[in-house]
Design an enzyme around this catalytic site. Structure first.
Site, PDB file in Angstrom:
ATOM      1  N   GLU A  37      -7.060   4.832   1.367  1.00 47.20           N
ATOM      2  CA  GLU A  37      -6.372   3.897   2.269  1.00 47.20           C
ATOM      3  C   GLU A  37      -5.456   4.655   3.239  1.00 47.20           C
ATOM      4  O   GLU A  37      -4.272   4.383   3.366  1.00 47.20           O
ATOM      5  CB  GLU A  37      -5.571   2.847   1.478  1.00 47.20           C
ATOM      6  CG  GLU A  37      -5.291   1.599   2.291  1.00 47.20           C
ATOM      7  CD  GLU A  37      -4.655   0.479   1.484  1.00 47.20           C
ATOM      8  OE1 GLU A  37      -4.344  -0.557   2.085  1.00 47.20           O
ATOM      9  OE2 GLU A  37      -4.462   0.642   0.265  1.00 47.20           O
ATOM     10  N   HIS A 326       1.069   2.137  -4.822  1.00 46.99           N
ATOM     11  CA  HIS A 326       0.284   2.742  -5.907  1.00 46.99           C
ATOM     12  C   HIS A 326       0.992   3.985  -6.421  1.00 46.99           C
ATOM     13  O   HIS A 326       1.781   4.612  -5.709  1.00 46.99           O
ATOM     14  CB  HIS A 326      -1.106   3.154  -5.401  1.00 46.99           C
ATOM     15  CG  HIS A 326      -2.012   2.004  -5.103  1.00 46.99           C
ATOM     16  ND1 HIS A 326      -3.129   1.706  -5.844  1.00 46.99           N
ATOM     17  CD2 HIS A 326      -1.965   1.072  -4.118  1.00 46.99           C
ATOM     18  CE1 HIS A 326      -3.734   0.652  -5.330  1.00 46.99           C
ATOM     19  NE2 HIS A 326      -3.043   0.252  -4.280  1.00 46.99           N
ATOM     20  N   CYS A 560      17.201 -21.856  -7.103  1.00 47.26           N
ATOM     21  CA  CYS A 560      16.163 -21.876  -8.133  1.00 47.26           C
ATOM     22  C   CYS A 560      16.722 -22.486  -9.410  1.00 47.26           C
ATOM     23  O   CYS A 560      17.927 -22.422  -9.683  1.00 47.26           O
ATOM     24  CB  CYS A 560      15.631 -20.469  -8.392  1.00 47.26           C
ATOM     25  SG  CYS A 560      16.817 -19.334  -9.148  1.00 47.26           S
ATOM     26  N   HIS A 563      18.022 -19.556 -12.331  1.00 45.74           N
ATOM     27  CA  HIS A 563      19.204 -18.713 -12.178  1.00 45.74           C
ATOM     28  C   HIS A 563      20.282 -19.340 -11.297  1.00 45.74           C
ATOM     29  O   HIS A 563      21.350 -18.751 -11.147  1.00 45.74           O
ATOM     30  CB  HIS A 563      18.802 -17.353 -11.566  1.00 45.74           C
ATOM     31  CG  HIS A 563      17.651 -16.700 -12.263  1.00 45.74           C
ATOM     32  ND1 HIS A 563      16.370 -16.708 -11.756  1.00 45.74           N
ATOM     33  CD2 HIS A 563      17.577 -16.011 -13.434  1.00 45.74           C
ATOM     34  CE1 HIS A 563      15.560 -16.056 -12.570  1.00 45.74           C
ATOM     35  NE2 HIS A 563      16.259 -15.626 -13.603  1.00 45.74           N
TER      36      HIS A 563
END
Length: 613
Positions: A37, A326, A560, A563
């Site tokens: 890549e 990666h 949320c 939390h």
């Protein structure tokens, strides 16, 4: 010998991260480095991206013009050698091939086609299918004598993308044919790279009950020795029970914080060991020649010691992850002997014209230098100027002559150059007339004025406020700034009175040309000050508008459930009914559901999508 496989997620970015290509390669201390890549188009490949002293490189870039595929994928193999000529090092390949079908024109060596290309092995595929597979720059093959090395970037295919799924099937079917052909010839093989396949449930953080039923995972496992195949997964052979061993993590969710990823980067090997013995039953290539295989986690983007808290992600706003998504995988080999003397194959980057350029003749070099120092006048005279730029306005201060400063075309790859007789007249200093210096001053002044006008036009950018209300005029009388200086009620954006007085003082005893220059200087100074004032006012308006927008956004962002923290807004990028729709999700890093510090899974649509869309 050390072999490294690394999906760099953009070679330019990794070179910038490490400071230079040499620093990037030397950081691994490896003999063979296989990058995937690279995201390099063929026309963008330059020597600083693929060539460095002490390494030979072999690259493949995408050749397709398909939308979304240009400047994508790409692989390159670097081989560290002491000499590229008459070398007996096993790291320097004896032959090289771009792609694995053998049909690309660059897959040639000085001896002809590669010895491991057998046309009859691919009779089940049409020529178009073969060329299509190799058109995306996903493979480079190098023959190192004792083994053949495949540097592979496997295609990715979504669950509902039937076209890419079919491409991926064809890709691996043809690859398998090539591998079987080599094994039939008794060759040893290494397949390294990002295959975009996690073979077992242990290789994926969120593997479900049907995970291993995927057709590509079944194909991968069928290639392994434990399932009747010929290949060994080198990492699993050395670490059969290791958990949480991943090589890839989501870029957008901060999954590296909790090591929530998958193992899709592999090193596979097949073939017998190099020992010569009558009893080879207890021998294997992995057992005899592979010392170790590791995931180089030090190259991961997330570094806990570099952040205030290792449990907070905040949607990536507070943590800067630098590097690829990666991690590299490396295998250390032992007992690999030297090979016979040979030179680097012609596929090497050192022999690619688009990298090292086309050799020029001495005549063409001198002619290009003379052309770059000259501008051709409309009346046929030659005027020597230090810098030659395109003039779009006529020079009307001295006569009605017009300067055409268009540069002559550069030499192309076929060697066409400017003919000598085109520069025969007036090419020496004697051909420049006495009025040449006057022309030169006029041209230089015009060039500078045109540059300044271009810069001023670029600064006239719309303010953010103009998108929310009717635009207001910011003109404060610049046109008359050099005429009416007696007005005491100056606007805030006007220049100070001392400067105005300075601009109005003109020595009328001087010649008319000097008066004109003074007037030009006055206008330029006033324009620069006025532009600076305008920019400052626009900057203040923009800052206030951004503060208002941010305040509105903060008030509309939900908390949320897990939390009680502000969520982060995202947009659906997958094609479908909800494409382009905004939603809110927990801002923490993605991780296992059992970890209370990880993403709580909160989700809410930002607005209901219009039925017309």
């Amino acid at each position: 010998m050390k072999i490294v496989s690394y999906n760099v997620n953009g070679l330019r970015q990794r070179i910038t991260q490490f400071g230079s290509l040499r620093n990037l390669l030397n950081s691994f201390d490896a003999d063979i480095l296989c990058f995937q890549e690279t995201k390099l188009s063929r026309q963008d490949v330059t020597a600083d991206l693929v060539m460095v002293d002490g390494y030979e490189s072999f690259f493949s870039c995408t050749r397709t013009s398909q939308k979304g595929r240009t400047g994508y994928s790409g692989v390159i193999t670097f081989c560290r050698v002491r000499s590229a000529f008459s070398s007996n090092e096993a790291a320097l390949p004896l032959a090289a091939e771009e792609g694995f079908t053998g049909l690309l024109c660059s897959s040639q060596t000085s001896e002809g086609k590669l010895p491991f290309f057998m046309e009859e092995d691919l009779e089940d595929f049409s020529k178009d299918e073969l060329l299509n597979v190799d058109s995306e720059g996903r493979c480079v093959v190098t023959d190192h004598g004792h083994f053949v090395l495949f540097n592979i970037y496997g295609p990715r295919a979504g669950g509902d993308d039937t076209e890419r799924i079919q491409f991926k099937k064809t890709f691996y079917r043809i690859l398998q044919k090539r591998l079987e052909s080599l094994l039939h010839q008794g060759r040893r093989i290494f397949v390294v790279g990002d295959l975009n396949i996690a073979p077992f449930a242990v290789d994926r953080c969120d593997a479900g009950p049907d995970f291993e039923k995927n057709e590509f995972r079944r194909w991968f496992r069928s290639m392994l020795i434990e399932n009747g195949g010929r290949f060994s997964d080198v990492f699993r052979a050395k670490h059969p029970d290791k958990m949480d061993a991943y090589t890839c993590w989501s870029q957008s969710s901060g999954a590296e914080v909790f090591n929530y990823g998958s193992r899709i980067d592999h090193i596979l090997c097949a073939g017998s060991c190099l020992h010569k013995s009558d009893d080879l039953q207890s021998h294997s290539f992995i057992g005899c020649h592979v010392k170790e295989c590791e995931i180089l986690t030090q190259y991961k983007r997330f570094k806990p010691e570099s952040t205030l808290s290792s449990h907070r992600w905040k949607g990536g706003q507070s943590i800067k992850l630098e590097g690829s998504d990666h991690a590299p995988v490396c295998a250390t080999l032992m007992g690999i002997p030297e090979v016979s003397l040979h030179s680097t194959p012609s596929l090497s980057s050192r022999y690619v014209p688009m990298v090292h350029g086309v050799q020029q003749s001495l005549v063409s070099l001198l002619m290009k230098r003379r052309v770059s120092e000259s501008c051709k006048m409309a009346n046929g005279d030659i005027l020597t100027v230090s810098t030659c730029e395109r003039i779009e306005e006529p020079v009307d201060k001295i006569g009605s002559s017009t300067c055409e400063c268009d540069l002559f075309p550069n030499q192309d790859s076929e060697g066409s150059i400017l003919k000598p007789n085109e520069l025969s007249a007036g090419s020496s200093q004697e051909s420049v007339s006495k009025s040449g210096s006057v022309y030169e001053k006029s041209i230089t002044q015009k060039c500078n004025e045109s540059k300044k006008k271009a810069r001023n036009s670029q600064s006239s950018q719309l303010s953010i406020r103009s998108f929310f209300q009717k635009s207001t005029s910011l003109d404060n009388g610049v046109k008359d700034s050099c005429i009416s200086y007696s007005n005491n009620e100056a606007e805030p954006s006007q220049p100070n009175s001392q400067l105005l007085e300075t601009c109005t003082i003109i020595d009328h005893s001087s010649n008319p040309g000097q008066d004109e220059i003074n007037a030009d200087v006055c206008g330029q100074d006033l324009a620069e000050i006025n532009n600076s004032s305008r920019k400052e006012e626009k900057s203040n308006v923009a800052s206030q508008e951004w503060q208002r927008i941010q305040k509105l956004m903060q008030n509309s962002i939900p908390l949320c459930k897990g939390h009680k923290e502000p969520c982060i807004a995202r947009v659906v990028k997958k094609q479908g009914a909800n494409f382009g729709r905004r939603f809110y999700t927990c801002a923490r890093a993605e991780g296992p559901a059992s970890n209370p510090e990880a993403n709580c899974g909160y989700f809410k649509w930002a607005t209901s999508k219009s039925k017309n869309k």
